[in-house]
Design a protein around this motif. Structure first.
Motif, PDB file in Angstrom:
ATOM      1  N   UNK A  23       0.833  -1.210   0.000  1.00 56.29           N
ATOM      2  CA  UNK A  23       0.000   0.000   0.000  1.00 56.29           C
ATOM      3  C   UNK A  23       0.865   1.256   0.000  1.00 56.29           C
ATOM      4  N   UNK A  24       1.948   1.231   0.780  1.00 58.62           N
ATOM      5  CA  UNK A  24       2.853   2.394   0.804  1.00 58.62           C
ATOM      6  C   UNK A  24       3.488   2.624  -0.550  1.00 58.62           C
ATOM      7  N   UNK A  25       3.929   1.544  -1.184  1.00 61.13           N
ATOM      8  CA  UNK A  25       4.563   1.682  -2.497  1.00 61.13           C
ATOM      9  C   UNK A  25       3.567   2.244  -3.502  1.00 61.13           C
ATOM     10  N   UNK A  26       2.349   1.717  -3.489  1.00 54.47           N
ATOM     11  CA  UNK A  26       1.325   2.206  -4.431  1.00 54.47           C
ATOM     12  C   UNK A  26       1.009   3.680  -4.177  1.00 54.47           C
ATOM     13  N   UNK A  27       0.904   4.063  -2.905  1.00 53.32           N
ATOM     14  CA  UNK A  27       0.602   5.465  -2.579  1.00 53.32           C
ATOM     15  C   UNK A  27       1.745   6.386  -3.011  1.00 53.32           C
ATOM     16  N   UNK A  28       2.978   5.958  -2.773  1.00 50.91           N
ATOM     17  CA  UNK A  28       4.121   6.772  -3.191  1.00 50.91           C
ATOM     18  C   UNK A  28       4.199   6.873  -4.709  1.00 50.91           C
ATOM     19  N   UNK A  29       3.897   5.783  -5.386  1.00 47.93           N
ATOM     20  CA  UNK A  29       3.918   5.790  -6.852  1.00 47.93           C
ATOM     21  C   UNK A  29       2.878   6.760  -7.393  1.00 47.93           C
ATOM     22  N   UNK A  30       1.675   6.705  -6.804  1.00 47.90           N
ATOM     23  CA  UNK A  30       0.607   7.615  -7.257  1.00 47.90           C
ATOM     24  C   UNK A  30       0.943   9.070  -6.954  1.00 47.90           C
ATOM     25  N   UNK A  31       1.517   9.325  -5.762  1.00 46.84           N
ATOM     26  CA  UNK A  31       1.852  10.710  -5.420  1.00 46.84           C
ATOM     27  C   UNK A  31       2.970  11.255  -6.301  1.00 46.84           C
ATOM     28  N   UNK A  37       4.092   0.632 -15.098  1.00 47.15           N
ATOM     29  CA  UNK A  37       5.181   0.292 -16.040  1.00 47.15           C
ATOM     30  C   UNK A  37       6.388   1.224 -15.917  1.00 47.15           C
ATOM     31  N   UNK A  38       6.132   2.501 -15.659  1.00 41.06           N
ATOM     32  CA  UNK A  38       7.243   3.449 -15.521  1.00 41.06           C
ATOM     33  C   UNK A  38       8.060   3.142 -14.277  1.00 41.06           C
ATOM     34  N   UNK A  47       6.836  -5.698 -14.520  1.00 42.46           N
ATOM     35  CA  UNK A  47       5.593  -5.037 -14.125  1.00 42.46           C
ATOM     36  C   UNK A  47       4.724  -5.977 -13.294  1.00 42.46           C
ATOM     37  N   UNK A  48       4.650  -7.249 -13.680  1.00 42.90           N
ATOM     38  CA  UNK A  48       3.835  -8.212 -12.926  1.00 42.90           C
ATOM     39  C   UNK A  48       4.361  -8.392 -11.504  1.00 42.90           C
ATOM     40  N   UNK A  49       5.688  -8.352 -11.363  1.00 44.57           N
ATOM     41  CA  UNK A  49       6.280  -8.479 -10.030  1.00 44.57           C
ATOM     42  C   UNK A  49       5.915  -7.262  -9.179  1.00 44.57           C
ATOM     43  N   UNK A  50       5.987  -6.075  -9.752  1.00 43.38           N
ATOM     44  CA  UNK A  50       5.608  -4.860  -9.034  1.00 43.38           C
ATOM     45  C   UNK A  50       4.130  -4.898  -8.653  1.00 43.38           C
ATOM     46  N   UNK A  51       3.282  -5.381  -9.543  1.00 39.22           N
ATOM     47  CA  UNK A  51       1.854  -5.496  -9.236  1.00 39.22           C
ATOM     48  C   UNK A  51       1.621  -6.420  -8.048  1.00 39.22           C
ATOM     49  N   UNK A  64      14.555  -6.091  -4.150  1.00 42.19           N
ATOM     50  CA  UNK A  64      13.403  -5.501  -4.831  1.00 42.19           C
ATOM     51  C   UNK A  64      12.944  -4.233  -4.126  1.00 42.19           C
ATOM     52  N   UNK A  65      12.863  -4.280  -2.795  1.00 42.00           N
ATOM     53  CA  UNK A  65      12.447  -3.104  -2.040  1.00 42.00           C
ATOM     54  C   UNK A  65      13.448  -1.962  -2.193  1.00 42.00           C
ATOM     55  N   UNK A  66      14.738  -2.288  -2.220  1.00 44.32           N
ATOM     56  CA  UNK A  66      15.753  -1.259  -2.409  1.00 44.32           C
ATOM     57  C   UNK A  66      15.633  -0.615  -3.791  1.00 44.32           C
ATOM     58  N   UNK A  67      15.397  -1.430  -4.807  1.00 42.25           N
ATOM     59  CA  UNK A  67      15.258  -0.895  -6.163  1.00 42.25           C
ATOM     60  C   UNK A  67      14.037   0.019  -6.254  1.00 42.25           C
ATOM     61  N   UNK A  68      12.954  -0.363  -5.613  1.00 41.34           N
ATOM     62  CA  UNK A  68      11.749   0.458  -5.626  1.00 41.34           C
ATOM     63  C   UNK A  68      11.995   1.769  -4.877  1.00 41.34           C
ATOM     64  N   UNK A  69      12.647   1.693  -3.726  1.00 40.05           N
ATOM     65  CA  UNK A  69      12.932   2.896  -2.939  1.00 40.05           C
ATOM     66  C   UNK A  69      13.803   3.870  -3.728  1.00 40.05           C
TER      67      UNK A  69
END
Length: 117
Positions: A23-31, A37-38, A47-51, A64-69
């Motif tokens: 939920x945090x990742x999705x909220x940060x992505x939206x903000x 995909x980006x 993309x499927x892994x991120x979903x 994975x969490x480090x790459x997203x951060x």
């Protein structure tokens, strides 16, 4: 013949901890106004892994969490802050987490003369 049993899962794929992180990742992505995909491209993830991570499924790796951060330009700790052991049901608790464990530890050390309570 007996039916084959289902494999034992060590981590619940729908754990509250994974859901909170997702939920945090999705909220940060939206903000940040990024599409999945980006963000996946910036984080060098599928993309499927991120979903799956955003939905709280599975158990994302530290890498994975480090790459997203890094892709979201936030500290890694921002993704996992405020998680508590209760968010991980069925997993091992740290020593001294429960009141009973604290009492046991105090009795052990007091009995050996190591602590004065």
């Amino acid at each position: 013949m007996t039916e084959p049993s289902s494999p034992v899962r060590l981590v619940d794929p729908q754990s509250p901890a994974a859901a909170k992180v997702g939920e945090r990742i999705a909220a940060l992505r939206r903000s940040a106004r990024l599409s999945r995909p980006t963000l996946a491209d910036c984080a060098d993830l599928d993309v499927r892994h991120l979903q799956r991570i955003e939905r709280g499924h599975g158990n994302p790796t530290l890498l994975s969490l480090m790459q997203i951060a890094v892709a979201l330009e936030v500290p890694l700790s921002h993704l996992v802050e405020d998680l508590v052991p209760e968010d991980m049901p069925g997993t091992r608790r740290p020593y001294g987490h429960t009141t009973r464990d604290m009492q046991t530890r105090r009795r052990y050390y007091a009995g050996n003369g190591a602590l004065d309570y």
